[in-house]
Design an enzyme around this catalytic site. Sequence first.
Site, short mmCIF file in Angstrom:
data_model
loop_
_atom_site.label_atom_id
_atom_site.label_comp_id
_atom_site.label_asym_id
_atom_site.label_seq_id
_atom_site.Cartn_x
_atom_site.Cartn_y
_atom_site.Cartn_z
N GLN A 1 0.85 -1.20 0.00
CA GLN A 1 0.00 0.00 0.00
C GLN A 1 0.88 1.25 0.00
O GLN A 1 1.10 1.86 1.05
CB GLN A 1 -0.90 -0.03 1.25
CG GLN A 1 -1.89 1.08 1.32
CD GLN A 1 -3.10 0.82 0.48
OE1 GLN A 1 -3.69 -0.25 0.56
NE2 GLN A 1 -3.47 1.77 -0.33
N PHE A 2 1.37 1.65 -1.18
CA PHE A 2 2.26 2.81 -1.23
C PHE A 2 1.57 4.09 -0.79
O PHE A 2 2.22 5.04 -0.34
CB PHE A 2 2.88 2.98 -2.63
CG PHE A 2 1.95 3.59 -3.65
CD1 PHE A 2 1.98 4.96 -3.87
CD2 PHE A 2 1.07 2.81 -4.38
CE1 PHE A 2 1.13 5.54 -4.81
CE2 PHE A 2 0.23 3.37 -5.32
CZ PHE A 2 0.26 4.75 -5.53
N THR A 3 0.25 4.14 -0.86
CA THR A 3 -0.48 5.36 -0.50
C THR A 3 -0.39 5.68 0.99
O THR A 3 -0.79 6.77 1.41
CB THR A 3 -1.96 5.31 -0.94
OG1 THR A 3 -2.59 4.21 -0.30
CG2 THR A 3 -2.07 5.17 -2.45
#
Length: 150
Positions: free
Chosen positions: A78-80
């Site tokens: 989950q890079f966000t």
Amino acid sequence: MRVVVQRSKKASVTVDGEITGQINSGLVILVGVTHDDKEADAAYLSDKIANLRIFEDAAGKMNLSLLDVGGQILSVSQFTLYGDCRNGRRPSFIDAARPEQAIELYETFNRFLREKGIQVETGRFGAMMDVALTNDGPVTLIIDSKDKKA
């Protein structure tokens, strides 16, 4: 590294209509990696999560860990989690690690959990994923490896 940990009764992740991972009782973990993260960050978080006492004992108190209850993990990249929303209306993701660095640490994190005897299911790194879960409690925590106390 930064993770969002959600206690879950059941969960799954689907990519292009195919279920790539699913669990029954356990934890859904959203995993973000930043530029200066190292293997030590993955080791710290895997140990913290495996031993975090967030499951209820017979008295209804959160005294049991994932290892104590034999729970499973659904781990989703989950890079966000490193999105910066302070300026303007569009998040900046400059603090998120490049995919080639992030995938290595994400996989190392999952390997460390598996080495503790935990069943770890995953999504597909970099893909658009549909994550479904029944949040238990709800219990949701955010843990950042940079916030650890010495």
